[in-house]
Enzyme design. Structure first.
Site, PDB file in Angstrom:
ATOM      1  N   ASP A   1      -2.884   1.038   7.076  1.00 36.66           N
ATOM      2  CA  ASP A   1      -1.922   0.838   5.859  1.00 36.66           C
ATOM      3  C   ASP A   1      -1.816  -0.605   5.850  1.00 36.66           C
ATOM      4  OD1 ASP A   1      -2.197   3.580   5.257  1.00 36.66           O
ATOM      5  OD2 ASP A   1      -0.439   3.982   6.202  1.00 36.66           O
TER       6      ASP A   1
ATOM      7  N   GLU B   1      -1.393  -1.317  -6.141  1.00 36.87           N
ATOM      8  CA  GLU B   1      -2.572  -0.655  -6.650  1.00 36.87           C
ATOM      9  C   GLU B   1      -2.172   0.129  -7.784  1.00 36.87           C
ATOM     10  OE1 GLU B   1      -5.288   1.355  -3.378  1.00 36.87           O
ATOM     11  OE2 GLU B   1      -3.237   1.777  -2.832  1.00 36.87           O
TER      12      GLU B   1
ATOM     13  N   ASP C   1       0.868  -1.158  -0.107  1.00 37.50           N
ATOM     14  CA  ASP C   1      -0.056   0.086  -0.102  1.00 37.50           C
ATOM     15  C   ASP C   1       1.143   1.259   0.083  1.00 37.50           C
ATOM     16  OD1 ASP C   1      -2.597   1.464   0.513  1.00 37.50           O
ATOM     17  OD2 ASP C   1      -1.638   2.222   2.271  1.00 37.50           O
TER      18      ASP C   1
END
Length: 216
Positions: A203, A121, A37
């Site tokens: 996170d 991501e 992340d």
């Protein structure tokens, strides 16, 4: 090899070479899988609980860069003093960029060597930069650079990188039971699930969800 002159008035030599695959195998330290992340405060939070903290090199050198800009503004464009200050500004700017690049190169190499599967991501960095309140902080992170470096190093080390859709609710989803919160403020640094009682770093929870989404 290729010789080129950069915007900072320095000369660079790029040398291409053939790399022995045997040496690459010797550099691989593990066969783990990890979700990442990426953010502003914590540059990379891994699903394993490990963190890569943002150095904020631009923020630390912002005052010095602004001083050079003010000096240039007070000089006549094209004058010898203006050119000297402009050269100093470019040198400082290059120093900041090199610090960031060096840090990212070292951090990503360590992650790549330890893992054979990495989930990240698919961030829209250009879109994020349109937020004027966060543009400077995002630029200081080098999120786009992190992704590019991970991708080309993955090819070298044979690591598989899977991108998770940017609209996937990685932060709002509970990594324990799968419950998705309707709202989660940025100030909430811990994820607390009202359904299963999970309490986890926000996170880290997102990184675990990113990995799970990429795997299944």
């Amino acid at each position: 090899f290729v010789i080129s002159k950069g915007s900072n008035e320095k000369w660079y030599v790029a040398i291409s070479y053939t790399y022995d695959e045997t040496n690459i195998q010797n550099e691989i330290d593990g066969n783990g899988i990890v979700g990442i992340d990426m953010g502003i405060k914590t540059l990379m939070q891994l699903s394993t609980g490990e963190s890569v903290i943002n150095m904020k090199v631009l923020n630390k050198n912002k005052l010095a860069l602004k001083r050079y800009q003010r000096k240039m503004f007070r000089r006549r464009i094209g004058s010898s003093k203006y050119k000297r200050v402009k050269k100093q500004f470019k040198k400082k700017n290059s120093y900041v960029a090199n610090l960031r690049t060096d840090f990212i190169q070292k951090a990503t190499t360590e992650i790549i060597r330890k893992n054979i599967f990495i989930a990240i991501e698919d961030l829209n960095v250009k879109g994020m930069m349109k937020n004027h309140n966060l543009a400077s902080a995002i630029a200081d992170c080098g999120l786009g650079l992190i992704r590019r470096v991970l991708e080309y190093k993955a090819l070298k080390y044979g690591t598989l990188i899977v991108k998770v859709d940017r609209w996937f609710p990685s932060s709002k989803k509970c990594s324990g039971c799968g419950t998705v919160k309707e709202y989660l403020s940025l100030s909430e640094r811990e994820y607390v699930c009202e359904k299963c009682g999970l309490v986890l770093d926000r996170d880290t929870n997102a990184a675990i969800n990113i990995l799970a989404e990429a795997l299944f």
